[in-house]
Design a protein around this motif. Structure first.
Motif, PDB file in Angstrom:
ATOM      1  N   UNK A 108       0.814  -1.217   0.000  1.00 23.50           N
ATOM      2  CA  UNK A 108       0.000   0.000   0.000  1.00 23.50           C
ATOM      3  C   UNK A 108       0.847   1.267   0.000  1.00 23.50           C
ATOM      4  N   UNK A 109       2.048   1.210   0.540  1.00 26.17           N
ATOM      5  CA  UNK A 109       2.900   2.392   0.647  1.00 26.17           C
ATOM      6  C   UNK A 109       3.534   2.709  -0.719  1.00 26.17           C
ATOM      7  N   UNK A 110       3.211   3.850  -1.321  1.00 28.18           N
ATOM      8  CA  UNK A 110       3.715   4.146  -2.678  1.00 28.18           C
ATOM      9  C   UNK A 110       5.232   4.264  -2.741  1.00 28.18           C
ATOM     10  N   UNK A 111       5.856   4.810  -1.682  1.00 28.21           N
ATOM     11  CA  UNK A 111       7.313   4.988  -1.696  1.00 28.21           C
ATOM     12  C   UNK A 111       8.024   3.649  -1.681  1.00 28.21           C
ATOM     13  N   UNK A 112       7.473   2.671  -0.964  1.00 29.45           N
ATOM     14  CA  UNK A 112       8.063   1.333  -0.948  1.00 29.45           C
ATOM     15  C   UNK A 112       7.865   0.629  -2.291  1.00 29.45           C
ATOM     16  N   UNK A 113       6.746   0.903  -2.941  1.00 33.47           N
ATOM     17  CA  UNK A 113       6.512   0.334  -4.275  1.00 33.47           C
ATOM     18  C   UNK A 113       7.532   0.884  -5.267  1.00 33.47           C
ATOM     19  N   UNK A 114       7.755   2.207  -5.239  1.00 33.16           N
ATOM     20  CA  UNK A 114       8.748   2.820  -6.135  1.00 33.16           C
ATOM     21  C   UNK A 114      10.144   2.266  -5.848  1.00 33.16           C
ATOM     22  N   UNK A 134      -1.731  -1.574  -3.969  1.00 33.93           N
ATOM     23  CA  UNK A 134      -3.138  -1.944  -3.765  1.00 33.93           C
ATOM     24  C   UNK A 134      -3.378  -2.288  -2.299  1.00 33.93           C
ATOM     25  N   UNK A 135      -4.646  -2.276  -1.938  1.00 32.03           N
ATOM     26  CA  UNK A 135      -5.089  -2.789  -0.645  1.00 32.03           C
ATOM     27  C   UNK A 135      -5.090  -4.312  -0.735  1.00 32.03           C
ATOM     28  N   UNK A 136      -4.357  -4.977   0.139  1.00 34.15           N
ATOM     29  CA  UNK A 136      -4.217  -6.439   0.028  1.00 34.15           C
ATOM     30  C   UNK A 136      -5.554  -7.155   0.159  1.00 34.15           C
ATOM     31  N   UNK A 137      -6.498  -6.561   0.897  1.00 30.98           N
ATOM     32  CA  UNK A 137      -7.799  -7.229   1.086  1.00 30.98           C
ATOM     33  C   UNK A 137      -8.637  -7.193  -0.183  1.00 30.98           C
ATOM     34  N   UNK A 138      -8.325  -6.272  -1.098  1.00 29.59           N
ATOM     35  CA  UNK A 138      -9.076  -6.161  -2.347  1.00 29.59           C
ATOM     36  C   UNK A 138      -8.301  -6.716  -3.539  1.00 29.59           C
ATOM     37  N   UNK A 139      -7.095  -7.183  -3.292  1.00 29.84           N
ATOM     38  CA  UNK A 139      -6.239  -7.666  -4.378  1.00 29.84           C
ATOM     39  C   UNK A 139      -6.616  -9.096  -4.760  1.00 29.84           C
ATOM     40  N   UNK A 140      -6.698  -9.360  -6.058  1.00 30.28           N
ATOM     41  CA  UNK A 140      -7.072 -10.682  -6.580  1.00 30.28           C
ATOM     42  C   UNK A 140      -5.880 -11.630  -6.494  1.00 30.28           C
ATOM     43  N   UNK A 141      -6.012 -12.718  -5.736  1.00 25.82           N
ATOM     44  CA  UNK A 141      -4.894 -13.648  -5.526  1.00 25.82           C
ATOM     45  C   UNK A 141      -5.138 -15.021  -6.150  1.00 25.82           C
ATOM     46  N   UNK A 142      -6.157 -15.142  -6.987  1.00 24.68           N
ATOM     47  CA  UNK A 142      -6.557 -16.468  -7.477  1.00 24.68           C
ATOM     48  C   UNK A 142      -5.573 -17.086  -8.473  1.00 24.68           C
ATOM     49  N   UNK A 143      -4.658 -16.311  -9.044  1.00 25.32           N
ATOM     50  CA  UNK A 143      -3.757 -16.825 -10.085  1.00 25.32           C
ATOM     51  C   UNK A 143      -2.374 -17.219  -9.574  1.00 25.32           C
ATOM     52  N   UNK A 144      -2.191 -17.265  -8.263  1.00 22.22           N
ATOM     53  CA  UNK A 144      -0.849 -17.492  -7.723  1.00 22.22           C
ATOM     54  C   UNK A 144      -0.670 -18.907  -7.165  1.00 22.22           C
TER      55      UNK A 144
END
Length: 208
Positions: A108-114, A134-144
């Motif tokens: 969720x933290x943009x600076x850590x993503x960059x 993204x918010x991990x609770x809303x992130x789609x994880x079905x393909x992993x």
């Protein structure tokens, strides 16, 4: 001559006051800009504390990374997701460990993503990795096929429900710091704070 001598100090004084005033304005503007910049950056790290479940940024240790990698295959392909990927070190290390594995991170933290994207580029695995803000609770994880979790105790129950509901039956889950409360782990590396639990949804007795 006396008139000129009397005026000179006055002109110098006015010039000095004008110079000090401009310098002061520049200093105030610069200080304000730095303060605003620091506030924006710090807000990204402080904001999680105000969420219902706080997932703080705590970098993975070298031991934790090695323990996670020990559960990843070196030959088979697939996709790996690091939930709460922080500075991306797990995602980058997994990509370096297994070149056929696609590795993603959600944070969720943009600076850590960059920072994570720059780290992947610096280590030569940018084409193999992706980082999502993204918010991990809303992130789609079905393909992993593999999911890595560096969670906190308060979130593990809700996260377990999400994993069981959305992940394929063949998904392998690697939990660090805290175990999933109901699923039965298949393997464990007991190493104090670096302990890692390995789950296979196919073999887990808690899988519905």
């Amino acid at each position: 001559m006396e008139i000129l001598n009397e005026n000179r100090p006055t002109e110098v004084s006015k010039s000095s006051k004008s110079g000090m005033s401009t310098g002061g304005k520049i200093l105030i503007a610069a200080t304000g800009g730095v303060a605003i910049g620091l506030s924006v950056v710090c807000a990204s790290f402080v904001a999680p504390a105000f969420r219902r479940i706080c997932l703080p940024y705590v970098p993975a240790t070298s031991e934790q990374i090695q323990n996670v990698l020990s559960f990843l295959p070196k030959t088979a392909g697939g996709k790996l997701l690091d939930i709460g990927s922080g500075d991306g070190r797990i995602v980058v290390a997994a990509a370096q460990h297994h070149r056929a594995l696609k590795t993603d991170g959600v944070e969720l933290n943009p600076w850590l993503v960059y920072y994570s994207r720059l780290a992947a580029l610096r280590h030569g695995v940018s084409k193999q990795t992706r980082f999502f803000r993204r918010d991990l609770w809303k992130f789609d994880i079905k393909d992993y096929n593999f999911v890595v979790i560096f969670g906190v105790e308060q979130m593990m129950q809700d996260l377990e429900h999400k994993l069981v509901a959305e992940c394929p039956d063949n998904t392998k889950i690697i939990a660090c710091r805290f175990p999933l409360p109901s699923l039965q782990h298949v393997k464990i590396i007991e190493d104090g704070v670096n302990t890692v639990w390995f789950y296979d949804l196919n073999k887990s007795s808690g899988n519905s």
